[in-house]
Design a protein around this motif. Sequence first.
Motif: not given
Length: 121
Positions: A64-90
């Motif tokens: 929370k506060g670092r990742f953002t999920i979004s989607r484009d329904n017209a393209k049947n696509t989902v995105y995950l923007q990951m910021n401030s990545l940490k070692l434990e996100d591996t």
Amino acid sequence: QVQLVESGGGLVQTGESLRLSCAASGRVFSINAMGWYRQAPGKQRELVALITTGGSTNYADSVKGRFTISRDNAKNTVYLQMNSLKLEDTAVYYCNADLRSSGWLSSRNYWGQGTQVTVSS
């Protein structure tokens, strides 16, 4: 046939960003919720983020506060923007969709093949 194809994984350093994409293709009739899960070595697969057709979202506390999920329904696509990545996100990140395929009366869960995200110090 329906496929979920992920892209965008890679190797980054702590504090950097990555954007994952997942596109559903094939005989897609409709998609309900879409989400991202991850599995680190020796650990169970866990939910990272979820988004409904209407855009409501849910996140794991750890992102929370670092990742953002979004989607484009017209393209049947989902995105995950990951910021401030940490070692434990591996982990290997998997796309998931509750999807109804053409010719079917109900939806079912589909998974992508996974994309590796590695965060180094």
